[in-house]
Design an enzyme around this catalytic site. Structure first.
Site, PDB file in Angstrom:
ATOM      1  N   ARG A 133      -4.217  -5.140  16.150  1.00  0.00           N
ATOM      2  CA  ARG A 133      -5.140  -5.452  15.065  1.00  0.00           C
ATOM      3  C   ARG A 133      -5.822  -6.741  15.471  1.00  0.00           C
ATOM      4  NH1 ARG A 133      -3.624  -7.561  11.040  1.00  0.00           N
ATOM      5  NH2 ARG A 133      -1.433  -7.772  11.588  1.00  0.00           N
ATOM      6  N   LEU A 182       4.957  -2.932  17.564  1.00  0.00           N
ATOM      7  CA  LEU A 182       5.296  -1.527  17.804  1.00  0.00           C
ATOM      8  C   LEU A 182       4.498  -0.938  18.954  1.00  0.00           C
ATOM      9  CD1 LEU A 182       5.581  -0.321  14.109  1.00  0.00           C
ATOM     10  CD2 LEU A 182       7.407  -1.053  15.638  1.00  0.00           C
ATOM     11  N   ASP A 216      38.273 -24.221  -9.170  1.00  0.00           N
ATOM     12  CA  ASP A 216      37.139 -23.707  -8.389  1.00  0.00           C
ATOM     13  C   ASP A 216      37.298 -23.834  -6.883  1.00  0.00           C
ATOM     14  OD1 ASP A 216      36.765 -26.619  -8.685  1.00  0.00           O
ATOM     15  OD2 ASP A 216      34.990 -26.200  -7.467  1.00  0.00           O
ATOM     16  N   TYR A 226      -3.835 -10.510  -2.368  1.00  0.00           N
ATOM     17  CA  TYR A 226      -3.798  -9.963  -1.009  1.00  0.00           C
ATOM     18  C   TYR A 226      -4.552 -10.852  -0.015  1.00  0.00           C
ATOM     19  CZ  TYR A 226      -4.073  -6.804   2.929  1.00  0.00           C
ATOM     20  OH  TYR A 226      -3.986  -6.286   4.192  1.00  0.00           O
ATOM     21  N   ARG A 283       0.834  -1.204   0.000  1.00  0.00           N
ATOM     22  CA  ARG A 283       0.000   0.000   0.000  1.00  0.00           C
ATOM     23  C   ARG A 283       0.867   1.252   0.000  1.00  0.00           C
ATOM     24  NH1 ARG A 283      -5.378   0.121   1.857  1.00  0.00           N
ATOM     25  NH2 ARG A 283      -5.107   2.359   1.617  1.00  0.00           N
ATOM     26  N   ASP A 287      41.730 -27.407 -13.917  1.00  0.00           N
ATOM     27  CA  ASP A 287      41.169 -28.297 -12.886  1.00  0.00           C
ATOM     28  C   ASP A 287      39.968 -29.012 -13.523  1.00  0.00           C
ATOM     29  OD1 ASP A 287      40.169 -29.300 -10.349  1.00  0.00           O
ATOM     30  OD2 ASP A 287      38.735 -27.649 -10.422  1.00  0.00           O
ATOM     31  N   LYS A 299      -2.083 -12.311  17.322  1.00  0.00           N
ATOM     32  CA  LYS A 299      -1.869 -11.400  18.453  1.00  0.00           C
ATOM     33  C   LYS A 299      -2.275 -12.001  19.801  1.00  0.00           C
ATOM     34  CE  LYS A 299      -0.639  -7.978  15.626  1.00  0.00           C
ATOM     35  NZ  LYS A 299       0.682  -7.360  15.560  1.00  0.00           N
TER      36      LYS A 299
HETATM   37  P1  ADQ Z   1       1.119  -4.993  12.823  1.00  0.00           P
HETATM   38  O1  ADQ Z   1       0.756  -6.420  12.867  1.00  0.00           O
HETATM   39  O2  ADQ Z   1       0.081  -4.091  12.332  1.00  0.00           O
HETATM   40  O3  ADQ Z   1       2.448  -4.760  11.993  1.00  0.00           O
HETATM   41  P2  ADQ Z   1       2.226  -3.504  15.240  1.00  0.00           P
HETATM   42  O4  ADQ Z   1       3.670  -3.516  15.092  1.00  0.00           O
HETATM   43  O5  ADQ Z   1       1.827  -3.684  16.644  1.00  0.00           O
HETATM   44  O6  ADQ Z   1       1.491  -4.643  14.390  1.00  0.00           O
HETATM   45  O7  ADQ Z   1       1.667  -2.141  14.708  1.00  0.00           O
HETATM   46  C1  ADQ Z   1       0.364  -1.731  14.909  1.00  0.00           C
HETATM   47  C2  ADQ Z   1       0.234  -0.231  14.684  1.00  0.00           C
HETATM   48  O8  ADQ Z   1      -1.132   0.117  14.565  1.00  0.00           O
HETATM   49  C3  ADQ Z   1       0.797   0.580  15.840  1.00  0.00           C
HETATM   50  O9  ADQ Z   1       1.533   1.654  15.369  1.00  0.00           O
HETATM   51  C4  ADQ Z   1      -0.452   1.043  16.599  1.00  0.00           C
HETATM   52  O10 ADQ Z   1      -0.314   2.305  17.207  1.00  0.00           O
HETATM   53  C5  ADQ Z   1      -1.494   1.120  15.518  1.00  0.00           C
HETATM   54  N1  ADQ Z   1      -2.825   0.776  16.070  1.00  0.00           N
HETATM   55  C6  ADQ Z   1      -3.127  -0.314  16.740  1.00  0.00           C
HETATM   56  N2  ADQ Z   1      -4.410  -0.301  17.123  1.00  0.00           N
HETATM   57  C7  ADQ Z   1      -4.937   0.837  16.694  1.00  0.00           C
HETATM   58  C8  ADQ Z   1      -6.234   1.443  16.756  1.00  0.00           C
HETATM   59  N3  ADQ Z   1      -7.270   0.835  17.344  1.00  0.00           N
HETATM   60  N4  ADQ Z   1      -6.408   2.603  16.171  1.00  0.00           N
HETATM   61  C9  ADQ Z   1      -5.375   3.217  15.537  1.00  0.00           C
HETATM   62  N5  ADQ Z   1      -4.149   2.701  15.461  1.00  0.00           N
HETATM   63  C10 ADQ Z   1      -3.925   1.535  16.012  1.00  0.00           C
HETATM   64  C11 ADQ Z   1       3.396  -5.585  11.253  1.00  0.00           C
HETATM   65  C12 ADQ Z   1       3.945  -6.788  11.998  1.00  0.00           C
HETATM   66  C13 ADQ Z   1       4.555  -6.358  13.302  1.00  0.00           C
HETATM   67  C14 ADQ Z   1       5.628  -5.302  13.060  1.00  0.00           C
HETATM   68  C15 ADQ Z   1       5.107  -4.188  12.168  1.00  0.00           C
HETATM   69  C16 ADQ Z   1       6.218  -3.244  11.748  1.00  0.00           C
HETATM   70  O11 ADQ Z   1       2.924  -7.740  12.216  1.00  0.00           O
HETATM   71  O12 ADQ Z   1       5.102  -7.454  13.982  1.00  0.00           O
HETATM   72  O13 ADQ Z   1       6.008  -4.742  14.283  1.00  0.00           O
HETATM   73  O14 ADQ Z   1       4.511  -4.723  10.994  1.00  0.00           O
HETATM   74  O15 ADQ Z   1       7.223  -3.885  11.081  1.00  0.00           O
END
Ligand code: ADQ
Length: 734
Positions: A281, A384, A687, A88, A10, A506, A286
């Site tokens: 998410r 994160l 080699d 996707y 995206r 060789d 998770k």
């Molecule tokens: P994600 O699986 O999306 O990312 P994560 O790293 O936790 O998981 O990131 C989630 C992001 O979404 C965070 O920045 C958080 O603030 C935001 N968020 C969560 N809930 C929200 C809500 N209700 N409203 C708005 N924002 C929200 C994937 C991988 C991870 C990896 C990241 C980055 O699965 O393991 O850490 O990529 O590489």
């Protein structure tokens, strides 16, 4: 000016069609921030899908979509509904995502969705290739685009390509389940640099590369025949300042949000109750359902906390077209309902559950208000949210409970680390967190904050880009010694001019590619013809110099009038002559060594011993690659200890250990052969390690050539046996 092209599934923007007009708003997510210096400030271009399918964009607005994205320094990849369903929701999220997160039973292996994945990766490649210019650098993101690096490299070998995987890379035992495992690895290997969040993912990837593709892997480098690929870990950080500043302002803000006012009301009515936060998410990786069950267990085990804690659970809707996500949604709804029903009192609800995305301000409300964060992913590339929570705790209080299965746990050891499947441990961790003295909280968070502040998302992007530039430097070094056309022409000139020429060739891995059974590597007609033709030229001598035994070599080259040197120089057959030992050698050591080798054969499946008059060879090409290397180094140590006075030489060949009298090697044999004869064109090609003696010992003006890209004393290298044939043809056609 050269630029960086960033590619992700995206684009970092939201496109909307309002009143038949396109509106684009840049997104402010972690990745977009991290890439800012590369994208916005660095004249970069971001390529990806807009979020609108072809069916959703009215024909007369197509140009406007392109225009709006270009305004944001982006280029759209146009995808239709079929692409999104197959690529996707299909392959990316029903095959790769579950498999890479160890949810094997959820992974579907549908040929149609794999084909869609391939087709869509090609669509991305087309857009990239249309936008690429000389000197550009490419950074591809994540699991949706794993075929893209090779598609770009094939057309533009001059461009440096980096790839970063945001999710875990699973262990070989899990990855091998994928029917298209080879294609995926080959796709990734189009990159010059491959990055992961943690060392474990890196390790798993390298193990798959060496086991599935059987490529040479040493430390963190993969050697292909013409390139090296660097693999490393770059733990992704967050925009620390953004979260810390927002939290700082939040504490002094006069205009509180509605959510904050409601939170405050609860705090006022139950001042000693603690809030436990979880944000993710809504994804089965998770561990949301497990978390609720563990919380239930906690309330049962420690009933004193009833009415004293609240679990504030925020779940963002995600991939709701995929059946597993719909089931999870139902399961979570039911669990929340059941537990609230079971424990709630008139004044207390144990779980507050929000199923929606929240604006940034509200995330900050939750982060700053909740005293404990409980994050229990079953698997998570990084996570994160854990880092964001810590960044917002500006007064340094607060306790983070984090699953050891999140990549983030490796950097955040001061958090309370738990196993997400161990309810006992989670219940105890909650108790510990709730009761943790403030000075202890501050002590832990001080360390965490210091690290997160330093290694933020910008530093992450910068580190990755620097490592990618370093690979450019490496490939320059490689180019400097490649036997390319101009050098080849020069060598042919020297060949033509010369009055007396010699070519040391060789055999295995040079004149013939490796095969699993060494007996199957006899010379083909074309090769014999080429060698004959070269030898028949005036004042030209061809010497085949090999580690092979003299019988095999002699039989294969029976009627060809060339010199043969066998067993690394033990035996020599001059043109038209008989085999003779080159010098007096001992072989009484074999009695002692052979039983040792036999033991290694017994312990290492796929290996075997080759016996020659004056040497023994232990072949491990068909063994498990890791085990083979380990046993080889073990055997080498054992043999070196045995030969205290260095009378035995252990040669480390290409998947073979050769044990022989240490005074014998190809270098000695070759120099002895040319001694006192005035060759004015000398050529040596080989080699493996045993050929290095030849490269080292022959005079400096020898055209010494290594087959395959590896560290060598040779002056030049060629990619593979096909290129060796090309060279021989040019000599033959002289
Ligand atoms: P994600 O699986 O999306 O990312 P994560 O790293 O936790 O998981 O990131 C989630 C992001 O979404 C965070 O920045 C958080 O603030 C935001 N968020 C969560 N809930 C929200 C809500 N209700 N409203 C708005 N924002 C929200 C994937 C991988 C991870 C990896 C990241 C980055 O699965 O393991 O850490 O990529 O590489």
């Amino acid at each position: 000016m050269s630029k960086t092209i960033i590619i992700s599934n995206r684009l970092p923007l939201q496109l909307k069609i309002e009143n038949h007009k396109i509106e684009a708003t840049p997104s402010v997510g972690g990745l977009a921030t991290g890439m800012k210096s590369v994208h916005r400030d660095g004249n970069g271009v971001w390529i990806g899908w807009t979020g609108l399918t072809e069916e959703e964009i009215p024909a007369d607005l197509v140009d406007d979509v392109v225009e709006a994205t270009i305004q944001e320094q982006c280029v759209p990849v146009s995808l239709n509904q079929d692409d999104i369903d197959g690529f996707y929701y299909g392959f990316s999220n029903r095959t790769i995502w579950p498999l890479f997160h160890y949810f094997i039973e959820y992974a579907e292996f549908e040929k149609e969705s794999w084909q869609s994945y391939k087709r869509v990766n090609e669509k991305y490649a087309e857009v990239v290739l249309d936008n690429i210019e000389e000197g550009d650098t490419v950074w591809v993101h994540d699991y949706q685009l794993m075929l893209l690096p090779a598609l770009i490299k094939k057309e533009r070998p001059d461009v440096q390509i980096g790839f970063f995987l945001h999710i875990p890379f699973p262990s070989y035992e899990v990855f091998r389940i994928l029917p298209w495992r080879e294609e995926i690895l080959k796709g990734l290997l189009g990159s010059d640099l491959i990055g992961f969040h943690t060392y474990d993912y890196q390790r798993h990837f390298l193990s798959s590369v060496s086991r599935i593709l059987r490529h040479e892997v040493s430390f963190n480098e993969i050697t292909l025949k013409d390139r090296m690929i660097t693999v490393n870990s770059f733990p992704m950080g967050i925009d620390y300042k953004k979260f810390a500043d927002a939290a700082e302002k939040h504490d002094t803000a006069k205009n509180q949000s509605e959510l904050q006012r409601r939170l405050d009301l609860h705090i006022d009515s139950t001042p000693d109750a603690k809030m436990i936060l979880s944000i993710d998410r809504l994804d089965y990786s998770k561990g949301i359902a497990n978390r609720i069950r563990a919380y239930e267990y906690f309330l049962e085990k420690y009933p004193q906390f009833k009415e004293k804690v609240r679990l504030v659970m925020l779940a963002v809707p995600s991939r709701s077209n995929v059946p597993q996500y719909q089931l999870l949604k139902k399961e979570v709804d039911e669990l929340v309902g059941r537990i609230n029903g079971k424990f709630a009192s008139v004044s207390w609800t144990p779980i507050w559950y929000f199923y929606r995305s929240m604006p940034f301000e509200n995330l900050i409300d939750l982060y700053t208000t909740c005293e404990v964060a409980l994050l229990t992913p079953i698997r998570d590339g990084m996570n994160l949210v854990a880092k964001e929570y810590i960044a917002t705790r500006t007064n340094k209080t607060g306790v983070l409970i984090l699953s050891e299965m999140a990549g983030a746990a490796q950097e955040m050891s001061e958090a309370v680390i738990i196993n997400p499947n161990n309810f006992e441990e989670i219940a105890d961790a909650l108790k510990l967190a709730i009761e943790m003295p403030e000075d202890e909280q501050i002590k832990r968070n001080k360390f965490l904050q210091k690290r997160l502040k330093r290694y933020n998302v910008e530093k992450w992007a910068e580190d990755f880009m620097n490592a990618l530039y370093e690979t450019t430097h490496k490939s320059d070094i490689v180019e400097a010694v490649r036997m390319q056309r101009e050098r080849e022409d020069q060598m042919l000139e020297d060949y033509k001019k010369a009055k007396k020429r010699i070519l040391f060739l060789d055999y295995d891995g040079t004149l013939r590619a490796f095969v699993n059974n060494p007996d199957d590597a006899s010379p083909d007609d074309e090769l014999i013809e080429l060698v004959r033709k070269i030898e028949s030229q005036e004042n030209t001598e061809v010497v085949i110099i090999s580690g092979r035994d003299r019988h095999t070599l002699g039989e294969w080259w029976q009627d060809v009038p060339i010199t043969l040197i066998a067993e690394h120089g033990v035996w020599k057959r001059p043109i038209g002559g008989e085999w003779a030992v080159t010098e007096a050698l001992r072989n009484d050591w074999m009695e002692t060594v052979k039983p040792i080798l036999e033991k290694f054969v017994d312990r290492t499946a796929g290996t075997f011993i080759e016996e020659k008059n004056y040497s023994l060879a232990w072949h491990y090409r068909n063994a498990d690659p890791d085990l083979g290397e380990k046993r080889a180094s073990e055997l080498s140590t054992v043999l070196k200890e045995l030969s205290a006075n260095n009378e035995l030489g252990v040669l480390d060949g290409n998947k073979v250990l050769e044990i022989k009298d240490s005074t014998i090697h190809k270098g000695k044999a070759a120099t002895k052969h040319i001694f006192d004869k005035n060759y004015d064109f000398k050529f040596a090609i080989g080699d493996d390690w045993t050929d290095e003696y030849m490269f080292q010992d022959l005079p400096e003006d020898t055209y010494s050539i290594k087959v395959g890209l590896q560290k060598t004393a040779a002056r030049f290298y060629v990619d593979d046996t096909d290129r060796v044939r090309d060279l021989l043809k040019r000599f033959a056609d002289n």
